[in-house]
Design a protein around this motif. Structure first.
Motif, short mmCIF file in Angstrom:
data_model
loop_
_atom_site.label_atom_id
_atom_site.label_comp_id
_atom_site.label_asym_id
_atom_site.label_seq_id
_atom_site.Cartn_x
_atom_site.Cartn_y
_atom_site.Cartn_z
N LEU A 1 0.82 -1.21 0.00
CA LEU A 1 0.00 0.00 0.00
C LEU A 1 0.85 1.26 0.00
CD1 LEU A 1 -2.83 1.33 0.28
CD2 LEU A 1 -2.58 1.08 2.76
N SER A 2 1.96 1.22 0.72
CA SER A 2 2.82 2.39 0.86
C SER A 2 3.88 2.49 -0.22
CB SER A 2 3.51 2.38 2.23
OG SER A 2 4.43 1.30 2.32
N GLY A 3 3.96 1.50 -1.10
CA GLY A 3 5.00 1.52 -2.12
C GLY A 3 6.38 1.23 -1.58
N GLY A 4 6.45 0.40 -0.53
CA GLY A 4 7.74 -0.01 0.01
C GLY A 4 8.32 0.96 1.02
N ARG A 5 7.47 1.52 1.89
CA ARG A 5 7.93 2.51 2.87
C ARG A 5 7.86 2.03 4.32
NH1 ARG A 5 4.43 7.01 2.79
NH2 ARG A 5 2.93 6.07 1.37
N LEU A 6 7.56 0.76 4.53
CA LEU A 6 7.32 0.27 5.89
C LEU A 6 8.62 -0.13 6.59
CD1 LEU A 6 5.10 -0.52 7.98
CD2 LEU A 6 5.19 -2.82 7.00
N VAL A 7 8.69 0.18 7.88
CA VAL A 7 9.67 -0.39 8.80
C VAL A 7 8.90 -1.22 9.82
CG1 VAL A 7 11.36 0.09 10.63
CG2 VAL A 7 11.31 1.52 8.56
N VAL A 8 9.36 -2.43 10.10
CA VAL A 8 8.72 -3.26 11.11
C VAL A 8 9.59 -3.24 12.37
CG1 VAL A 8 8.10 -5.62 11.78
CG2 VAL A 8 7.51 -4.76 9.51
N GLY A 9 9.05 -2.64 13.42
CA GLY A 9 9.70 -2.72 14.72
C GLY A 9 9.07 -3.85 15.52
N ALA A 10 9.88 -4.61 16.22
CA ALA A 10 9.35 -5.76 16.96
C ALA A 10 10.08 -5.91 18.28
CB ALA A 10 9.49 -7.04 16.13
N GLY A 11 9.29 -5.93 19.37
CA GLY A 11 9.87 -6.06 20.70
C GLY A 11 8.99 -6.87 21.62
N LEU A 12 9.31 -6.84 22.91
CA LEU A 12 8.60 -7.64 23.91
C LEU A 12 7.31 -6.99 24.38
CD1 LEU A 12 11.61 -8.66 26.20
CD2 LEU A 12 10.65 -9.93 24.29
N GLY A 13 7.20 -5.67 24.23
CA GLY A 13 6.09 -4.94 24.82
C GLY A 13 6.45 -4.48 26.22
N SER A 14 5.93 -3.32 26.61
CA SER A 14 6.32 -2.71 27.87
C SER A 14 5.35 -2.96 29.02
CB SER A 14 6.47 -1.19 27.68
OG SER A 14 5.23 -0.62 27.29
N TRP B 1 19.33 -8.22 12.81
CA TRP B 1 18.32 -7.69 11.91
C TRP B 1 18.83 -6.40 11.27
CZ3 TRP B 1 14.81 -11.10 10.59
CH2 TRP B 1 14.62 -12.19 11.45
N ASP B 2 17.99 -5.40 11.12
CA ASP B 2 18.35 -4.26 10.28
C ASP B 2 18.46 -2.93 11.03
OD1 ASP B 2 18.06 -5.89 7.80
OD2 ASP B 2 15.97 -5.96 8.47
N GLY B 3 18.14 -2.93 12.31
CA GLY B 3 18.22 -1.69 13.05
C GLY B 3 17.95 -1.90 14.53
N ALA B 4 18.31 -0.90 15.32
CA ALA B 4 18.09 -0.93 16.77
C ALA B 4 17.51 0.40 17.20
CB ALA B 4 19.41 -1.18 17.50
N MET B 5 16.69 0.34 18.25
CA MET B 5 16.16 1.56 18.85
C MET B 5 16.41 1.49 20.35
SD MET B 5 12.46 3.38 18.41
CE MET B 5 12.22 5.04 19.03
N PRO B 6 17.49 2.10 20.82
CA PRO B 6 17.81 2.04 22.24
C PRO B 6 16.88 2.89 23.10
CG PRO B 6 19.73 2.66 20.89
CD PRO B 6 18.53 2.79 20.04
N PRO C 1 12.59 -3.82 6.31
CA PRO C 1 13.56 -3.63 7.40
C PRO C 1 12.93 -3.92 8.77
CG PRO C 1 13.63 -1.78 5.89
CD PRO C 1 12.44 -2.59 5.50
N VAL C 2 13.68 -4.64 9.59
CA VAL C 2 13.24 -5.01 10.94
C VAL C 2 14.14 -4.33 11.95
CG1 VAL C 2 12.92 -6.90 12.57
CG2 VAL C 2 12.34 -7.24 10.15
N TRP C 3 13.54 -3.55 12.84
CA TRP C 3 14.27 -2.91 13.94
C TRP C 3 13.82 -3.54 15.25
CZ3 TRP C 3 13.48 3.07 12.90
CH2 TRP C 3 14.07 3.40 11.66
N CYS C 4 14.76 -3.69 16.17
CA CYS C 4 14.45 -4.23 17.49
C CYS C 4 14.93 -3.26 18.58
CB CYS C 4 15.13 -5.58 17.70
SG CYS C 4 14.49 -6.89 16.63
N PRO C 5 14.20 -3.19 19.68
CA PRO C 5 14.59 -2.30 20.77
C PRO C 5 15.56 -2.97 21.73
CG PRO C 5 12.51 -3.30 21.32
CD PRO C 5 12.90 -3.86 19.97
#
Length: 260
Positions: free
Chosen positions: A94-107, A172-177, A153-157
């Motif tokens: 739908l976005s034409g290839g603009r999505l980033v998937v972030g995946a974590g445990l939940g807070s 994976w492809d990225g981190a979010m500290p 792209p998959v980012w993990c915290p």
């Protein structure tokens, strides 16, 4: 070159799909590079509305053409991975290839326990790793495939100084500290402390080429340039009720990214 995104809660006064869509469209119009939403089923204040971030991102994707979009971070262990695979592949199309998937445990443990799921962190961590492996397999096996190659792209915290999340992220492809001792009312993380995380990621991965490191905060704290020098690739301007709510978010977004 650092890219600039807005980070929007999906709860409280932000728990309105029309408001979030309006803010997401405004972000593109005013020069931001990304729009990222939270993922919650409920929140600490049970009177607050909570909206589905995937549905809202679909509306934002349909009304924009340029900005990156994503949920930071999807609590993958409490979701059916086959449903997430189909949702994310569809959003990427739908976005034409603009999505980033972030995946974590939940807070929030309650988002597991109150719906009959095991809130134990070790259980959630194992399910996250299994889910990520299944997610990328299903993207390849279930047509239609996502636009992006070799994958979305998959980012993990990770929550520094705990290293486990960062060891996952480097696969994976990225981190979010995030930081145990800094953030919101506790003050911004010093650039030197953020640099320690970047160094650890580099050591674990061998190279940070093609790897994103996103950091969320307030540009008004005056540290964006220092974070960029330390290795940050995405700045996420944190919006929320703690800094003026929707009115402040609207004003910050229309003012444009901090470095432009």
């Amino acid at each position: 070159m650092v890219k600039y995104a807005v980070g929007l809660p999906n709860v409280g006064e932000f728990g309105d799909p029309q408001v979030l869509t309006e803010l997401g469209v405004a972000a593109e119009e005013h020069g931001w590079d990304g729009v990222f939403l939270w993922d919650h089923l409920l929140y600490h204040d049970r009177e607050w509305p909570v909206v589905n971030p995937t549905v809202v991102l679909s509306a934002i994707a349909a009304r924009t053409r340029r900005v990156r979009i994503g949920v930071l971070m999807t609590a993958l262990p409490r979701r059916r991975v086959q449903t997430v695979a189909k949702e994310t592949a569809t959003l990427d199309l739908l976005s034409g290839g603009r999505l980033v998937v972030g995946a974590g445990l939940g807070s929030m443990d309650a988002e597991y326990a109150e719906f009959g799921e095991d809130p134990d962190l070790k259980v959630r961590a194992a399910r996250l790793d299994e889910g990520l492996a299944d997610l990328t397999r299903l993207w390849a096996e279930l047509p239609p495939a996502p636009v992006q190659r070799p994958r979305i792209p998959v980012w993990c915290p990770g929550r520094w100084p705990v290293r486990a999340g960062f060891r996952r992220a480097v696969r994976w492809d990225g981190a979010m500290p995030t930081f145990r001792d800094y953030g919101q009312e506790r003050g911004p993380v010093p650039a030197a402390e953020f640099a320690r995380v970047v160094d650890f990621l580099g050591e674990q991965r061998g190279s940070l080429d093609g790897f994103d490191i996103a950091l969320e905060g307030r540009a008004a704290d005056g540290l964006v340039e220092a974070y960029a020098e330390a290795g940050m690739t995405w700045w996420v301007e944190a919006m929320g009720w703690w800094r003026g709510g929707v009115a402040d978010a609207r004003a910050t977004i229309t003012a444009g990214p901090p470095a432009r």
